[in-house]
Write an enzyme that holds these catalytic residues in place. Structure first.
Site, PDB file in Angstrom:
ATOM      1  N   ARG A  99     -12.112   4.190  11.091  1.00  0.00           N
ATOM      2  CA  ARG A  99     -10.902   5.047  11.097  1.00  0.00           C
ATOM      3  C   ARG A  99      -9.925   4.583  12.171  1.00  0.00           C
ATOM      4  NH1 ARG A  99     -10.488   9.457  14.013  1.00  0.00           N
ATOM      5  NH2 ARG A  99     -12.658  10.084  13.812  1.00  0.00           N
TER       6      ARG A  99
ATOM      7  N   TYR B 289      13.139   9.020  -1.443  1.00  0.00           N
ATOM      8  CA  TYR B 289      11.967   9.261  -2.290  1.00  0.00           C
ATOM      9  C   TYR B 289      11.597  10.750  -2.157  1.00  0.00           C
ATOM     10  CZ  TYR B 289       7.145   9.430  -3.765  1.00  0.00           C
ATOM     11  OH  TYR B 289       5.982   9.793  -4.381  1.00  0.00           O
TER      12      TYR B 289
ATOM     13  N   ASP C  79      12.670   2.407   5.044  1.00  0.00           N
ATOM     14  CA  ASP C  79      11.668   2.263   3.986  1.00  0.00           C
ATOM     15  C   ASP C  79      12.120   1.074   3.131  1.00  0.00           C
ATOM     16  OD1 ASP C  79      10.199   2.372   1.621  1.00  0.00           O
ATOM     17  OD2 ASP C  79      10.101   4.562   1.592  1.00  0.00           O
TER      18      ASP C  79
ATOM     19  N   LYS D 242       3.224  -0.582  -4.220  1.00  0.00           N
ATOM     20  CA  LYS D 242       4.241  -1.125  -5.115  1.00  0.00           C
ATOM     21  C   LYS D 242       4.216  -2.658  -5.104  1.00  0.00           C
ATOM     22  CE  LYS D 242       5.315   3.254  -5.629  1.00  0.00           C
ATOM     23  NZ  LYS D 242       5.130   3.990  -4.435  1.00  0.00           N
TER      24      LYS D 242
HETATM   25  C1  LIG Z   1      10.529   4.342  -1.818  1.00  0.00           C
HETATM   26  C2  LIG Z   1       9.182   4.964  -1.729  1.00  0.00           C
HETATM   27  N1  LIG Z   1       8.671   5.228  -0.511  1.00  0.00           N
HETATM   28  C3  LIG Z   1       7.450   5.798  -0.376  1.00  0.00           C
HETATM   29  C4  LIG Z   1       6.702   6.147  -1.480  1.00  0.00           C
HETATM   30  C5  LIG Z   1       5.350   6.811  -1.276  1.00  0.00           C
HETATM   31  O1  LIG Z   1       4.335   5.873  -1.432  1.00  0.00           O
HETATM   32  P1  LIG Z   1       2.821   6.253  -1.822  1.00  0.00           P
HETATM   33  O2  LIG Z   1       2.861   6.743  -3.226  1.00  0.00           O
HETATM   34  O3  LIG Z   1       2.090   4.948  -1.650  1.00  0.00           O
HETATM   35  O4  LIG Z   1       2.376   7.303  -0.877  1.00  0.00           O
HETATM   36  C6  LIG Z   1       7.190   5.872  -2.753  1.00  0.00           C
HETATM   37  C7  LIG Z   1       6.381   6.217  -3.943  1.00  0.00           C
HETATM   38  O5  LIG Z   1       6.831   6.133  -5.066  1.00  0.00           O
HETATM   39  C8  LIG Z   1       8.463   5.270  -2.882  1.00  0.00           C
HETATM   40  O6  LIG Z   1       8.991   5.001  -4.090  1.00  0.00           O
END
Ligand SMILES: Cc1ncc(COP(=O)(O)O)c(C=O)c1O
Length: 411
Positions: free
Chosen positions: A60, A127, A200, A225
């Site tokens: 962890r 998001y 992000d 992704k």
């Molecule tokens: C731009 C973006 N940031 C963060 C996330 C969150 O990622 P996770 O689903 O791996 O928690 C997503 C999920 O679709 C996303 O599209």
């Protein structure tokens, strides 16, 4: 003494970087699938716990597979420690912290950096779960000031009105409207107000955009992704050239909240990374062709793609992106019902959430991922009833176009 490394290419790093950290020289770095580690003696154990000696005790907290991949992705994001901070030792390792999801990386970064009583200035188009977390962050004593206009002047005004802001937070391109924010301008404004900029970079990836070169302090990703690329895992990473932040504040939150990725998932992530650039070249190329096709289609009123000259943010995209990415949004003239009909008519494209996988994924945000977002907020962020989001895959582009064309034929 720093070793001279003449290799700079993204694929070269993705295939080779950190792979030598492997005591038995297996050509694929093994998974360190263990929850605990033997401690050689009490004195060493104490030193590891106190942080005065390096070593592993419990997964962890840290694990060699996670450290390897965290370091590799930091290299792909172009972290150049010596340039950022000449006082740092040349052999210091800069790595991202690997989390069990993108959301764990995002929430941990915010909680590690922003104290109760401080504020975050955030773009309103985010998001949906990031938006959800920030809109509920008063419960942690964190105030959020929203910026609804991507214009840098709006960020400047928000900082002027929020003297206790410790962080600016943004996505560019934005999920799912693809609008862009001028990262360098926001970084400059944030730094002038003694705040950090967190970006992000999930949509763009380090193939298309390097936020650290534009002034970002922390880059976060959903590795679910493009970085894994094969749709095998849920994962996240937070990377920063502020080494103390990664090694202390972020580490403390990480080990307390416990959102550590499994070594196996992280090993899958590493193996997906090896084809990262190849996939991105193909996906960006396919996306440009699909966007041009959509722009000429009678059922489509508007196409949002950073590479199209007609796109509102095309000039900014040319300035801050190295390639235009694999994500496209487009507006169907027939609105909500056309979106639903199209989702039920695709045959090659997969109706699914997520993005950045090998196969082309399609979704209709208003009936799916954004279904719970307040319609007033949706309208402000450009998410209309007929908006469709496409994550263009690596298939032969003619086949993607044939499928989209047949799915829109009755609209
Ligand atoms: C731009 C973006 N940031 C963060 C996330 C969150 O990622 P996770 O689903 O791996 O928690 C997503 C999920 O679709 C996303 O599209």
């Amino acid at each position: 003494m720093e070793k001279f490394n003449p290799f700079h290419g993204l694929s070269t790093h993705a295939v080779h970087a950190t792979e030598e950290q492997n005591p038995f020289n297996t050509n694929v770095t093994p998974i360190y699938q263990s929850s605990i580690y033997r401690i050689p003696d009490v004195a060493t154990g104490v030193a590891i716990f106190e942080g005065t000696a390096s070593g592993y005790v419990y997964t962890r907290l840290s694990n060699p597979t996670l450290d390897q991949v965290g370091q590799k992705i930091a290299i792909l994001e172009g972290i150049d420690l010596l340039r950022k901070d000449p006082d740092r030792p040349a052999n210091e390792v800069v790595r991202g912290r690997i989390f069990s999801s993108g959301m764990a990386a995002i929430t941990s970064t915010i909680l590690a950096r922003v104290q109760s009583g401080q504020a975050v200035i955030a773009q309103e188009a985010l998001y949906s779960r990031t938006y959800g977390f920030l809109s509920e962050s008063e419960r942690h004593g964190i105030h959020v000031a929203w910026v609804s206009n991507p214009d840098p002047a709006a960020w400047e005004a928000a900082f002027e009105a929020t003297p206790d802001a410790a962080m600016a937070y943004l996505e560019s391109p934005v999920n799912p409207s693809l609008s862009l924010v001028d990262i360098a301008a926001v970084a400059e404004i944030a730094h002038r107000h003694n705040a950090w900029l967190v970006v992000d970079n999930t949509f763009a990836t380090p193939y298309c955009q390097r936020p650290f070169n534009l002034g970002a302090d922390v880059v976060v990703h959903s590795t679910t992704k493009y970085l894994n690329g094969h749709g095998l895992i849920i994962g996240g990473i937070a990377i920063s050239h502020h080494v103390d932040f990664v090694d202390h504040e972020l580490y403390d939150i990480h080990k307390t909240f416990g959102a550590t990725a499994s070594p196996f998932d992280t090993w899958l992530l590493n193996n997906g990374l090896k084809t990262f650039e190849l996939r991105m070249i193909r996906q960006c190329d396919n996306a440009m062709k699909v966007a041009s096709f959509l722009e000429g289609h009678p059922a489509v009123s508007k196409v949002f793609y950073p590479g199209l000259p007609s796109f509102e943010y095309h000039e900014l995209a040319k300035r801050q992106m190295m390639a235009f990415g694999g994500m496209i949004s487009f507006e169907l003239k027939g609105g909500f019902s056309a979106g639903e009909n199209m989702m039920n008519s695709v045959r090659l494209c997969r109706l699914a959430v997520s993005l950045g996988h090998l196969d082309t994924l399609i979704e209709h945000p208003v009936s799916m991922t954004q279904a719970k977002v307040d319609p007033a907020v949706l309208a402000k962020t450009g998410i209309t009833p007929g908006l469709v989001r496409l994550s263009v895959g690596i298939e032969n582009v003619e086949d993607i176009i044939v499928d989209l064309d047949q799915a829109m034929s009755g609209l």
